[in-house]
Design an enzyme around this catalytic site. Structure first.
Site, short mmCIF file in Angstrom:
data_model
loop_
_atom_site.label_atom_id
_atom_site.label_comp_id
_atom_site.label_asym_id
_atom_site.label_seq_id
_atom_site.Cartn_x
_atom_site.Cartn_y
_atom_site.Cartn_z
N THR A 364 -2.30 -2.49 -3.03
CA THR A 364 -3.67 -2.12 -2.67
C THR A 364 -4.56 -2.48 -3.83
OG1 THR A 364 -3.08 -0.43 -1.08
CG2 THR A 364 -5.15 -0.09 -2.15
N GLY A 455 0.28 -0.35 -4.64
CA GLY A 455 1.72 -0.08 -4.55
C GLY A 455 2.15 0.69 -3.33
N GLY A 456 1.33 0.78 -2.28
CA GLY A 456 1.76 1.44 -1.04
C GLY A 456 2.20 2.86 -1.31
N1 GLY Z 1 -2.95 0.49 3.18
C1 GLY Z 1 -2.21 1.27 2.29
C2 GLY Z 1 -2.68 2.63 2.06
O1 GLY Z 1 -3.78 2.92 2.43
O2 GLY Z 1 -1.98 3.46 1.53
#
Ligand code: GLY
Length: 554
Positions: A364, A455-456
């Site tokens: 991100t 980093g998700g």
């Molecule tokens: N798209 C990843 C997050 O929002 O956590």
């Protein structure tokens, strides 16, 4: 594997009036975005104007990570009022979206439908957030703060290895969208570093936003081109979806860990809550009197429990009841802590099991700001996968997100234990998908840190470890560089960066009953600015894992 992109920019700013600090600092995931922030500060903008400039600039120069076709969370602190808020510019599900839209007739997930192409895209929030920040917190006109981004889009810039690597990963998807391929590929091939990316259509969209504000993107010719292009390619956006989009102002989550105040993202990001649930448990376990092995063990056990709560309870709190008060309560932390053994791992299967979707995006973008008046912004931005959905509606230059994949595509499916999870994060029209993005402020008696990372699902554990390092006295460079481990309840295993755990500790963790999986490569791209409250000195650092730049200016 899921990818998200996160930028973190930290600014400690110049000012126009009585300055509290003598310097300004910026750290972001791209040198040109850092320069855009510095440029606006030097023109008399405050940290909020700089945040607008950096958000727009990084959308242009790191299109793999964030953009006008995506969304994010801007955590802000206004010095004059002492108020902290979170601006929620998260994407929303279009009105025609429905719970089972990514399932086939047999109820199975249709591969890639929530990841590639226009059906994967939520209604973007970033353009509305730019307008809100400039109108409500900035001191410069929006047009001035957007100028560096417009320049980068028009004149172009040389791409680097990061772009090349991620485009290799998404080449096929981008090729499927002729408008995207024409912009982001070199005659349909993955460009080499040094290739110049020019985005004149995106410059026009930025200009429309700077001239007309919200309407420049969400109504009129650009909205029409987006909807037409998307519907022609099988997507479901309507003009009403765009016109109805609104940012939301939310109260951030606060926690306290041995005197350090943590302010972080609230729902629909799970970041602040998961961090607070973890730290509340750790506050009750005396980490300082234990060795590094026990500290790792206890951190993993606390994260295991907090990530379980993420899966069990969390979603868009405008749509579902989330027991936030209970989750943050002292009694809840105590009850969790009592289930933790110092000597043995608790198998995740022994904690009231909940079905968990696959790991969500792994990257991100984030930025953070503090200016000489004490104003601060930390923002985390995303289009989810690298280059989002890979789709551009012709004539717009706007790369669309694939954030719909952050919903639970198949909620209510009993897991191997026959239990059902993720209902809270089921798809519904207008709903925001659960996020892990965690823009964060840390404050001790002596120092303030502004940090974040891509980093998700690992974003939260990375910020947690950054916070613990900061609490122990680490400087900005140490905070962003430190080796990382991760545990998210399911899969029930500790992931670790190559150098994060010693061989001896790996053996000892196995002996305690943990499973461990090394990650071939490092993860995250943390950016931090640290203020020494007494001296007013700044310390900014950009993660050595990335291509970003940190600058402190007097
Ligand atoms: N798209 C990843 C997050 O929002 O956590």
């Amino acid at each position: 594997m899921r990818y998200l992109f996160l930028i973190l920019v930290s600014i400690i700013g110049l000012s126009h009036s009585a300055k509290l600090l003598a310097a300004a600092g910026v750290a972001s995931a791209h040198p040109l975005a850092t320069e855009a922030g510095i440029e606006i500060l030097q023109k008399g903008g405050n940290a909020f104007d700089a945040a607008v400039a950096i958000t727009a600039a990084i959308a242009v120069v790191e299109p793999s990570g964030s953009g006008l076709g995506g969304g994010g969370f801007w955590l802000m602190h206004q010095a004059s009022s002492g108020e902290s808020l979170m601006l929620d510019g998260r994407e929303t599900a279009p009105a025609a979206a429905h719970r089972d839209m990514y399932l086939d007739n047999a109820g199975e997930i249709i591969p890639k439908l929530s990841i590639d192409g226009p059906l994967a895209a939520g209604i973007p929030g970033e353009p509305a957030a730019l307008v809100w920040i400039a109108e409500n917190r900035g001191v410069l006109p929006l047009a001035e703060s957007l100028a560096p981004a417009i320049r980068y889009a028009e004149e172009g810039f040389e791409i680097g290895e990061h772009y090349q690597r991620l485009m290799n990963f998404r080449h096929e998807t981008v090729l499927a969208s002729p408008a995207a391929a024409a912009i982001f590929l070199d005659q349909d091939n993955v460009p080499e570093p040094g290739w110049v990316l020019r985005q004149p259509d995106l410059a026009n969209v930025l200009r429309a936003i700077s001239d007309q504000g919200f309407d420049g993107f969400y109504r009129g010719p650009i909205a029409k081109a987006l909807v037409e292009g998307i519907q022609n390619a099988g997507g479901i956006w309507t003009l009403e979806d765009l016109a109805n989009y609104r940012v939301k102002v939310r109260q951030p989550v606060k926690a306290n860990y041995h005197g350090m105040e943590i302010t972080s993202a609230s729902l629909p990001s799970s970041g602040g809550l998961v961090m607070a649930i973890t730290l509340n448990q750790l506050s009750k376990l005396d980490l300082s009197s234990t060795n590094s092995l026990t500290q790792t063990h206890l951190l993993v056990e606390a994260m295991r429990r907090a990530y379980r709560d993420r899966a069990a309870y969390m979603g868009d709190s405008d749509f579902v009841e989330v027991p936030t008060e209970k989750l943050l309560s002292d009694s809840y932390a105590k009850s969790l802590k009592e289930t933790i053994s110092q000597s043995k791992a608790t198998p995740s299967s022994e904690l009231d099991p909940i079905a968990v979707d696959d790991e969500k995006g792994t990257d991100t973008t984030h930025f953070s700001v503090i200016d000489s008046d004490g104003n601060r912004v930390a923002a985390t931005l995303s289009i989810n996968y690298p280059f989002g959905s890979g789709f551009v509606a012709p004539g717009t230059g706007v790369l669309l997100n694939d954030e719909m994949d952050d919903f639970s595509s198949k909620p209510g499916t009993p897991n191997v234990y026959g239990l059902v999870g993720n209902e809270a994060n089921a798809i519904a029209p207008g709903k925001r998908m659960l996020s892990s993005m965690s823009p964060t402020f840390l404050e001790t008696n002596d120092r303030i840190a502004i940090l974040g990372t891509p980093g998700g699902s690992r974003i939260i554990s990375m910020i947690l470890q950054g916070a613990l390092a900061f609490h122990s006295g680490a400087d900005a460079k140490e905070v962003v560089s430190k080796g990382r481990i991760h545990h998210q309840y399911l899969p029930d295993r500790i992931q670790y960066e190559p150098d994060a755990v010693s061989l001896k500790e790996i053996v000892q963790l196995y002996a305690k009953g943990h499973s461990l999986t090394p990650r071939g490569r490092t993860w995250g791209n943390m950016q931090a600015v640290v203020l020494d409250k007494k001296s007013g000195e700044l310390d900014a650092a950009s993660d050595p894992r990335g291509e970003g730049a940190a600058r402190v200016i007097k």
